[in-house]
Design an enzyme around this catalytic site. Sequence first.
Site, PDB file in Angstrom:
ATOM      1  N   LYS A 176      31.019 -33.270 -25.519  1.00 22.03           N
ATOM      2  CA  LYS A 176      31.547 -31.922 -26.733  1.00 22.03           C
ATOM      3  C   LYS A 176      33.246 -32.449 -27.176  1.00 22.03           C
ATOM      4  CE  LYS A 176      32.908 -28.649 -29.575  1.00 22.03           C
ATOM      5  NZ  LYS A 176      34.167 -28.402 -29.623  1.00 22.03           N
ATOM      6  N   SER A 230      40.267 -22.134 -23.895  1.00 22.43           N
ATOM      7  CA  SER A 230      41.080 -21.503 -23.475  1.00 22.43           C
ATOM      8  C   SER A 230      40.856 -20.341 -22.643  1.00 22.43           C
ATOM      9  CB  SER A 230      41.437 -20.246 -24.971  1.00 22.43           C
ATOM     10  OG  SER A 230      40.003 -19.816 -25.783  1.00 22.43           O
ATOM     11  N   GLU A 251      38.938 -25.287 -16.540  1.00 28.03           N
ATOM     12  CA  GLU A 251      40.457 -25.132 -17.210  1.00 28.03           C
ATOM     13  C   GLU A 251      40.900 -24.751 -17.761  1.00 28.03           C
ATOM     14  OE1 GLU A 251      41.816 -27.102 -14.496  1.00 28.03           O
ATOM     15  OE2 GLU A 251      40.412 -27.737 -13.449  1.00 28.03           O
ATOM     16  N   CYS A 285      48.879 -26.700 -21.320  1.00 25.58           N
ATOM     17  CA  CYS A 285      48.569 -25.748 -21.268  1.00 25.58           C
ATOM     18  C   CYS A 285      49.180 -25.032 -20.033  1.00 25.58           C
ATOM     19  CB  CYS A 285      47.194 -25.810 -19.948  1.00 25.58           C
ATOM     20  SG  CYS A 285      47.315 -27.255 -19.141  1.00 25.58           S
TER      21      CYS A 285
HETATM   22  P1  NAD Z   1      39.160 -23.220 -26.911  1.00 26.10           P
HETATM   23  O1  NAD Z   1      38.919 -22.258 -26.166  1.00 26.10           O
HETATM   24  O2  NAD Z   1      39.630 -22.479 -28.288  1.00 26.10           O
HETATM   25  O3  NAD Z   1      38.488 -24.255 -27.675  1.00 26.10           O
HETATM   26  C1  NAD Z   1      38.396 -25.356 -26.169  1.00 26.10           C
HETATM   27  C2  NAD Z   1      37.026 -25.998 -26.636  1.00 26.10           C
HETATM   28  O4  NAD Z   1      36.174 -25.496 -26.712  1.00 26.10           O
HETATM   29  C3  NAD Z   1      36.458 -26.657 -27.938  1.00 26.10           C
HETATM   30  O5  NAD Z   1      36.106 -27.998 -27.659  1.00 26.10           O
HETATM   31  C4  NAD Z   1      35.763 -25.859 -29.192  1.00 26.10           C
HETATM   32  O6  NAD Z   1      35.267 -25.964 -30.122  1.00 26.10           O
HETATM   33  C5  NAD Z   1      35.531 -25.469 -27.479  1.00 26.10           C
HETATM   34  N1  NAD Z   1      34.671 -23.948 -27.933  1.00 26.10           N
HETATM   35  C6  NAD Z   1      35.931 -22.867 -28.518  1.00 26.10           C
HETATM   36  N2  NAD Z   1      34.100 -21.424 -28.241  1.00 26.10           N
HETATM   37  C7  NAD Z   1      33.507 -21.824 -27.700  1.00 26.10           C
HETATM   38  C8  NAD Z   1      32.459 -21.654 -27.468  1.00 26.10           C
HETATM   39  N3  NAD Z   1      31.820 -20.020 -27.366  1.00 26.10           N
HETATM   40  N4  NAD Z   1      30.797 -22.363 -26.562  1.00 26.10           N
HETATM   41  C9  NAD Z   1      31.368 -23.530 -26.322  1.00 26.10           C
HETATM   42  N5  NAD Z   1      32.718 -24.137 -26.255  1.00 26.10           N
HETATM   43  C10 NAD Z   1      33.448 -23.500 -27.286  1.00 26.10           C
HETATM   44  O7  NAD Z   1      40.800 -23.773 -26.831  1.00 26.10           O
HETATM   45  P2  NAD Z   1      42.213 -24.414 -27.473  1.00 26.10           P
HETATM   46  O8  NAD Z   1      42.556 -23.200 -28.458  1.00 26.10           O
HETATM   47  O9  NAD Z   1      41.769 -25.166 -28.576  1.00 26.10           O
HETATM   48  O10 NAD Z   1      42.991 -24.550 -26.554  1.00 26.10           O
HETATM   49  C11 NAD Z   1      43.721 -24.411 -25.715  1.00 26.10           C
HETATM   50  C12 NAD Z   1      43.678 -23.971 -24.899  1.00 26.10           C
HETATM   51  O11 NAD Z   1      43.060 -24.711 -23.836  1.00 26.10           O
HETATM   52  C13 NAD Z   1      44.799 -23.066 -24.351  1.00 26.10           C
HETATM   53  O12 NAD Z   1      44.630 -22.246 -23.598  1.00 26.10           O
HETATM   54  C14 NAD Z   1      45.238 -24.503 -23.611  1.00 26.10           C
HETATM   55  O13 NAD Z   1      45.791 -23.978 -22.046  1.00 26.10           O
HETATM   56  C15 NAD Z   1      43.964 -24.797 -22.114  1.00 26.10           C
HETATM   57  N6  NAD Z   1      44.060 -25.820 -21.520  1.00 26.10           N
HETATM   58  C16 NAD Z   1      43.759 -26.090 -20.281  1.00 26.10           C
HETATM   59  C17 NAD Z   1      44.336 -27.118 -19.892  1.00 26.10           C
HETATM   60  C18 NAD Z   1      43.785 -27.262 -18.691  1.00 26.10           C
HETATM   61  O14 NAD Z   1      44.019 -28.417 -17.653  1.00 26.10           O
HETATM   62  N7  NAD Z   1      44.219 -26.562 -17.150  1.00 26.10           N
HETATM   63  C19 NAD Z   1      44.371 -28.922 -20.749  1.00 26.10           C
HETATM   64  C20 NAD Z   1      44.625 -28.476 -22.095  1.00 26.10           C
HETATM   65  C21 NAD Z   1      44.410 -27.487 -22.771  1.00 26.10           C
END
Ligand code: NAD
Length: 487
Positions: A176, A230, A251, A285
């Site tokens: 996705k 997140s 992650e 992150c």
């Molecule tokens: P997010 O959780 O809103 O979205 C991340 C992904 O999840 C997107 O593709 C989104 O479409 C999908 N998503 C959202 N709601 C969903 C649901 N209900 N069901 C399934 N998929 C869903 O996060 P964001 O704001 O886009 O990204 C930033 C976050 O990602 C921050 O918390 C950051 O720290 C984290 N992050 C972590 C790492 C790591 O390796 N630990 C790396 C990069 C980013």
Amino acid sequence: MNVPEFVPNLIAGEERPALSGKTFDKCDPCKGTPLFSVARSEAADVAEAVRSARASQPAWGGLPAVRRGMVLHDVVRLMEDRREEIAQVVHRETGKSMKDALGETQAAIQVGLFYASEGQRLYGRTCTTGVPNRFSMTVRQPVGVAGLIIAANTPIANVAWKVFPALVCGNGVVLKGAEDTPATAWLFGRIAREAGLPDGVLNIVQGLGPEAGQPLVEHPDVGVVSFTGSARVGKLLGRIAGERLAKISLELGGKNAFVVCDDADIDSAADWAILSAFSNAGQRCVAGARIIVFESVYEAFKRRFLERTGELRLGSGDGDDFGPVINGRQLANMIASVKKAVDDGATLLTGGDRLKDAAHADGFFMAPTVLENVPPDAPISREELFGPICCLYAVPGFAEALALANDCDYGLSACIHTGNFHRGIAFCQAVETGVAVVNAGTFGSEPHMPFGGTKNSGNGSREPGTEAIDIYSDLKDIYIHTDKGKL
Ligand code: NAD
């Protein structure tokens, strides 16, 4: 190559719109105007993608792992040939400079190389046994269909980080794409096909999280889910996957501590703090969001850090230090969080708002923001903002710095700046994170190293490195008995 006008799904080797025909607009973060439209997929599209992955998996998983690795080597080689084109798409979608986009593309290539070569090392173990005339061993098998969901912050690296290990283990894949960087995933899909990855092995659905991501996690044929995003969404997906006992790797976010001791090289600490807090517009992150400084050097560090912050240039050119944040919603959230902290008594040392000059006003440019006098239990000390925002804290000494670093709901990364070897080691041992660094930034992971965090930063899984192989493959025990009577 420039970005396409429409970003479709990739299902069973075909580029397709969403079955409903729905689309959404992806915005240019530098201008705030629509850049292209994207397939807005739903459960029916996800079901098609999973069907395709499932149908093509037996042939792909049935290839010897060495052969799968050779196909992935071809994908990596084509990525190398087309690295400028990939970086262009990353640059346009995120607004980061070409220089940074090229660096990220190179990091993705390194990840691909590592996993392509893992095809030659997909080791099980030969084991001892207590039973005469018996051989026991473990072998690795594909899980089946892997559902991968990624964030937008480093788009091509995020794709590579999950797709390569899932494929080398012999799974069919449904990715996705992140809704803020769909074209990078689309281009990767094209390159993989052109390089010879069989149709249907890698499927890409575009769309919004609840509409296209959640059905992927709910789908009974998806045996392993890997999610980067997140903590809020990660916890939801953990519950959904747990309900049907699917494997899930989470992650998640961080609120990472950057400690400066009284014996640190202050100039070097300030330079690393700038990179940790602000590079990639703080959309890491592992961003250093909590800068914890010994009282005796607090004013000297603050002076140098603010001087360096004042020199930062925002824009998407190679001479700029960082670009916009990814969308208007994130920008508004950051501005509101800083305003609330200031209303509650924090001191704003610099930044705090979007850039309003003519060159930046239309884009999502958040000024580098530094606050002090923030209580450790204030929301801005605890909640991840995923932007170029950090807080400074003064502490009497090492014990208090460590305690404050650990007073956190997340546990992803931390670093310490010190000239004292003993302090560096003690910090690395006691800090409650998955990554600990001495005398550099809170970021900097390598493809062969197992990355991940504690507490709200994840569920204990580690990617990439060989540890990711444990996520994307299942172990099987094999016992072979011999019969001495038949010799
Ligand atoms: P997010 O959780 O809103 O979205 C991340 C992904 O999840 C997107 O593709 C989104 O479409 C999908 N998503 C959202 N709601 C969903 C649901 N209900 N069901 C399934 N998929 C869903 O996060 P964001 O704001 O886009 O990204 C930033 C976050 O990602 C921050 O918390 C950051 O720290 C984290 N992050 C972590 C790492 C790591 O390796 N630990 C790396 C990069 C980013």
